[in-house]
Design an enzyme around this catalytic site. Structure first.
Site, mmCIF file in Angstrom:
data_model
loop_
_atom_site.group_PDB
_atom_site.id
_atom_site.type_symbol
_atom_site.label_atom_id
_atom_site.label_comp_id
_atom_site.label_asym_id
_atom_site.label_seq_id
_atom_site.Cartn_x
_atom_site.Cartn_y
_atom_site.Cartn_z
ATOM 1 N N GLY A 12 -22.121 52.123 37.205
ATOM 2 C CA GLY A 12 -21.541 53.170 38.030
ATOM 3 C C GLY A 12 -22.414 54.389 38.251
ATOM 4 O O GLY A 12 -21.900 55.493 38.441
ATOM 5 N N HIS A 110 -27.998 49.726 49.552
ATOM 6 C CA HIS A 110 -28.876 48.593 49.228
ATOM 7 C C HIS A 110 -30.238 49.155 48.808
ATOM 8 O O HIS A 110 -30.770 50.047 49.465
ATOM 9 C CB HIS A 110 -29.033 47.674 50.437
ATOM 10 C CG HIS A 110 -29.860 46.471 50.130
ATOM 11 N ND1 HIS A 110 -29.376 45.396 49.411
ATOM 12 C CD2 HIS A 110 -31.152 46.187 50.405
ATOM 13 C CE1 HIS A 110 -30.340 44.497 49.269
ATOM 14 N NE2 HIS A 110 -31.418 44.951 49.861
#
Length: 196
Positions: A12, A110
Site C-alpha cells: 500500500g 503502472h
C-alpha cells in the site's frame, strides 16, 4: 468532493501517497471512501486503519469461481458509491462489467512509461527486470484510465526516471516509486478532482 475507492493487493505505498497527499492539501476536493484488498493481512489494510479509512477484503479464494468473485467485488465497490476507482498495485484483472459501470472513472498506476514494458505479464519487479535487460536509460511511471485492454487506456500523466549504472530491479523499483509513482498518483487524482 471526489469520493475515491482505492484497490490494493500488498503493502500500500501508493495508497499511503494518496493519504498523505490529501492530508497535506496536495490533493484537494477528494476523500478516500474505502480501501478494498484482494488479499488478507496486507500492510495496506493497516495503513487504511491508521488513517481511519474503512477497508475490507474481497478475495478470489473465498469464492467458488471467478464470476462470483467479480460480482462480489463489484457489489462491494458500489457500496462505497465512488466517483473514482484507483488501482494502486491491485493485481487482479478488473471485471468487464465493472469497467462498463465505471467507464473513464477507473485509473491505474503502472511502473513504466507506457507503451514500454506494459500489458499482460508486466507487473511489479518484472517491469523493472525487463527495462534493465533491454538496456533502457529512462524508465518511469504512468497513470492511465482503465479500459478493457491491459495497460491500454488513455494516459493521464507520466513521469520519467533515470536508470543508473549498477541498478538492480529492486533498486530501480524503489527509485521509480519514490521519484514517480508516489508523486504521479496523487497529482493525477488532484487533476481529476479539480479539472475534469
Amino acid at each position: 468532493m471526489l469520493k475515491i475507492v482505492v484497490m490494493v493487493s500488498g503493502g500500500g505505498t501508493n495508497l499511503q501517497a494518496i493519504i498523505d497527499g490529501i492530508a497535506k492539501g496536495d490533493v484537494k476536493n477528494a476523500q478516500i471512501a474505502g480501501v478494498i484488498s484482494n488479499n488478507y493481512g496486507v500492510y495496506a489494510l493497516e495503513r487504511a486503519a491508521k488513517a481511519g479509512i474503512d477497508s475490507c477484503v474481497v478475495s478470489p479464494k473465498d469464492f467458488t469461481d471467478r464470476e462470483n468473485f467479480n460480482d462480489a467485488l463489484l457489489a462491494k465497490v458500489k457500496e462505497y458509491s465512488p466517483d473514482l476507482i484507483v488501482l494502486a498495485g491491485f493485481l487482479v484483472v478488473i471485471p468487464e462489467k465493472m469497467i462498463d459501470e465505471y467507464e473513464n472513472r477507473i485509473i491505474n498506476i503502472h511502473p513504466s512509461l507506457i507503451p514500454a514494458f506494459c500489458g499482460t505479464g508486466y507487473y511489479g519487479l518484472k517491469v523493472h527486470e525487463a527495462a534493465l535487460s533491454r538496456g533502457v536509460k529512462i524508465t518511469g511511471a504512468t497513470v492511465h484510465f482503465v479500459d478493457k485492454g491491459t495497460d491500454t487506456g488513455p494516459i493521464i500523466m507520466q513521469k520519467a526516471v533515470e536508470v543508473k549504472e549498477g541498478d538492480t530491479p529492486e533498486i530501480l523499483q524503489r527509485r521509480v516509486m519514490e521519484e514517480a509513482e508516489w508523486k504521479l498518483l496523487p497529482a493525477a487524482i488532484n487533476k481529476i478532482a479539480n479539472e475534469y
